[in-house]
Design a protein around this motif. Structure first.
Motif, PDB file in Angstrom:
ATOM      1  N   LEU B  41       0.826  -1.211   0.000  1.00 16.16           N
ATOM      2  CA  LEU B  41       0.000   0.000   0.000  1.00 16.16           C
ATOM      3  C   LEU B  41       0.860   1.260   0.000  1.00 16.16           C
ATOM      4  O   LEU B  41       0.530   2.240  -0.658  1.00 16.16           O
ATOM      5  N   ALA B  42       1.980   1.201   0.724  1.00 19.53           N
ATOM      6  CA  ALA B  42       2.856   2.376   0.813  1.00 19.53           C
ATOM      7  C   ALA B  42       3.408   2.764  -0.551  1.00 19.53           C
ATOM      8  O   ALA B  42       3.709   3.931  -0.799  1.00 19.53           O
ATOM      9  N   THR B  43       3.530   1.796  -1.452  1.00 19.23           N
ATOM     10  CA  THR B  43       4.011   2.117  -2.798  1.00 19.23           C
ATOM     11  C   THR B  43       2.864   2.609  -3.683  1.00 19.23           C
ATOM     12  O   THR B  43       3.071   2.930  -4.841  1.00 19.23           O
ATOM     13  N   GLY B  44       1.663   2.620  -3.136  1.00 18.35           N
ATOM     14  CA  GLY B  44       0.512   3.101  -3.898  1.00 18.35           C
ATOM     15  C   GLY B  44      -0.255   1.981  -4.568  1.00 18.35           C
ATOM     16  O   GLY B  44      -1.228   2.218  -5.277  1.00 18.35           O
ATOM     17  N   GLU B  45       0.199   0.755  -4.318  1.00 18.76           N
ATOM     18  CA  GLU B  45      -0.440  -0.400  -4.937  1.00 18.76           C
ATOM     19  C   GLU B  45      -1.766  -0.730  -4.241  1.00 18.76           C
ATOM     20  O   GLU B  45      -1.882  -0.577  -3.031  1.00 18.76           O
ATOM     21  N   THR B  46      -2.749  -1.199  -5.021  1.00 19.11           N
ATOM     22  CA  THR B  46      -4.027  -1.637  -4.460  1.00 19.11           C
ATOM     23  C   THR B  46      -3.864  -3.072  -3.960  1.00 19.11           C
ATOM     24  O   THR B  46      -3.190  -3.869  -4.604  1.00 19.11           O
ATOM     25  N   VAL B  47      -4.450  -3.389  -2.818  1.00 22.44           N
ATOM     26  CA  VAL B  47      -4.390  -4.762  -2.314  1.00 22.44           C
ATOM     27  C   VAL B  47      -5.806  -5.329  -2.322  1.00 22.44           C
ATOM     28  O   VAL B  47      -6.699  -4.800  -1.657  1.00 22.44           O
ATOM     29  N   LYS B  48      -6.000  -6.386  -3.114  1.00 23.80           N
ATOM     30  CA  LYS B  48      -7.328  -6.995  -3.232  1.00 23.80           C
ATOM     31  C   LYS B  48      -7.324  -8.355  -2.567  1.00 23.80           C
ATOM     32  O   LYS B  48      -6.534  -9.221  -2.938  1.00 23.80           O
ATOM     33  N   LEU B  49      -8.182  -8.530  -1.573  1.00 21.14           N
ATOM     34  CA  LEU B  49      -8.270  -9.807  -0.885  1.00 21.14           C
ATOM     35  C   LEU B  49      -9.659 -10.381  -1.152  1.00 21.14           C
ATOM     36  O   LEU B  49     -10.649  -9.881  -0.615  1.00 21.14           O
ATOM     37  N   SER B  50      -9.712 -11.394  -2.009  1.00 19.62           N
ATOM     38  CA  SER B  50     -11.006 -11.884  -2.467  1.00 19.62           C
ATOM     39  C   SER B  50     -11.857 -12.386  -1.310  1.00 19.62           C
ATOM     40  O   SER B  50     -11.336 -12.922  -0.336  1.00 19.62           O
ATOM     41  N   SER B  51     -13.130 -12.180  -1.418  1.00 19.73           N
ATOM     42  CA  SER B  51     -14.170 -12.474  -0.426  1.00 19.73           C
ATOM     43  C   SER B  51     -13.994 -11.676   0.880  1.00 19.73           C
ATOM     44  O   SER B  51     -14.669 -11.918   1.857  1.00 19.73           O
ATOM     45  N   PHE B  52     -13.087 -10.687   0.860  1.00 20.57           N
ATOM     46  CA  PHE B  52     -12.953  -9.791   2.019  1.00 20.57           C
ATOM     47  C   PHE B  52     -13.142  -8.336   1.572  1.00 20.57           C
ATOM     48  O   PHE B  52     -14.113  -7.691   1.951  1.00 20.57           O
ATOM     49  N   GLY B  53     -12.242  -7.862   0.743  1.00 17.81           N
ATOM     50  CA  GLY B  53     -12.365  -6.495   0.249  1.00 17.81           C
ATOM     51  C   GLY B  53     -11.061  -5.999  -0.334  1.00 17.81           C
ATOM     52  O   GLY B  53     -10.083  -6.733  -0.372  1.00 17.81           O
ATOM     53  N   SER B  54     -11.048  -4.745  -0.775  1.00 15.22           N
ATOM     54  CA  SER B  54      -9.831  -4.164  -1.334  1.00 15.22           C
ATOM     55  C   SER B  54      -9.425  -2.935  -0.550  1.00 15.22           C
ATOM     56  O   SER B  54     -10.270  -2.168  -0.094  1.00 15.22           O
ATOM     57  N   PHE B  55      -8.107  -2.761  -0.427  1.00 19.20           N
ATOM     58  CA  PHE B  55      -7.549  -1.547   0.145  1.00 19.20           C
ATOM     59  C   PHE B  55      -7.001  -0.739  -1.014  1.00 19.20           C
ATOM     60  O   PHE B  55      -6.205  -1.249  -1.807  1.00 19.20           O
TER      61      PHE B  55
END
Lengths: 110, 104
Positions: B41-55
Motif C-alpha cells: 500500500l505504501a508504494t501506492g499499490e491496491t491490495v485486493k483480498l477476495s471475499s474480504f475487500g480491497s484496500f
C-alpha cells in the motif's frame, strides 16, 4: 497485489511452509476479522487501521430513473479507518523516507 | 451485547488455533502478512483480498477547508489516503446472510 500474490510472497520468505498453509493462515486472519465484525465487535490493528461496523436505519428511497418509492431495509455496513502511522507513511516525502536510515548512521559516526 | 475490540493478539490466537504452528511462529506470520500488505500500500499499490475487500490508495487534490471551531479558512494540502472497499461477501456475512461463495 491480490491474495494469491500475497500468499506467494509469504511462502517465499518461509520455505518450510506449504503454500497451502500460508493460504490457510491468511484466510484465518480474514475470517477472524469478518466474524468479529459480524458479532458487532471492533477490530483494531495498530499501525494499520481499525475496522468497525455502522448501522443503517431502514429508509424510503426512490428509484432515480422512475421516481418510484422503494423501501430500503436497515443493514449493517463495515467501515475502516486508516491508522495515523499509515497516514504518515503514505504522505511522507520520498527524500524523508530515504533519509531515515542514513541519519542514524551519521549520528553514529559523528 | 458486549462489544469488544479484537486486536493483533486475537489474530495470533486464531492462526495458532487453526494452523499447527507454535504461538511464536503464528504471531510472526500474522505480523509478516500485515507488513507485506502495508508495504504494498505504501508504494501506492491496491491490495485486493477476495471475499474480504480491497484496500485502495486515493490521491486527494488540494482544496479549501475551514477550521470548524474558528471558521477560519485553511488550505487542505494534497494527500494520499487509504480506503477500504468491502466485498459483497463481507457485507453479506456482517448482515448474517450466507453466500454460496463461502462454503466450509
Amino acid at each position: 497485489m491480490i491474495k494469491s500474490e500475497l500468499v506467494l510472497k509469504i511462502a517465499e520468505q518461509n520455505p518450510h511452509l506449504y503454500q497451502r498453509d500460508v493460504e490457510n493462515i491468511v484466510n484465518s486472519i480474514l475470517n477472524e476479522i469478518t466474524s468479529a465484525l459480524a458479532n458487532g465487535d471492533r477490530v483494531e490493528l495498530r499501525g494499520f487501521g481499525a475496522f468497525s461496523t455502522k448501522k443503517r436505519e431502514p429508509r424510503i428511497g426512490r428509484n432515480p430513473r422512475t421516481g418510484e418509492q422503494v423501501d430500503i431495509t436497515g443493514k449493517v455496513v463495515p467501515s475502516f479507518k486508516q491508522s495515523k502511522d499509515m497516514k504518515a507513511r503514505l504522505n511522507m516525502e520520498p527524500e524523508k523516507v530515504q533519509k531515515k536510515t542514513p541519519s542514524k548512521e551519521r549520528a553514529k559516526s559523528a | 451485547m458486549s462489544s469488544r475490540t479484537i486486536t493483533r493478539a486475537d489474530l495470533y490466537e486464531a492462526v495458532y488455533a487453526r494452523v499447527g504452528l507454535s504461538r511464536t511462529e503464528s504471531a510472526a506470520l500474522v505480523e509478516l502478512i500485515i507488513k507485506e500488505i502495508c508495504d504494498a500500500l505504501a508504494t501506492g499499490e491496491t491490495v485486493k483480498l477476495s471475499s474480504f475487500g480491497s484496500f485502495i490508495i486515493r490521491s486527494k487534490t488540494e482544496r479549501m477547508g475551514r477550521n470548524p471551531k474558528t471558521g477560519v479558512e485553511a488550505p487542505i494540502t494534497p494527500r494520499r489516503v487509504m480506503v477500504f472497499k468491502p466485498s459483497n461477501v463481507l457485507k453479506a456475512r456482517i448482515n448474517g446472510l450466507t453466500v454460496e461463495d463461502e462454503e466450509e
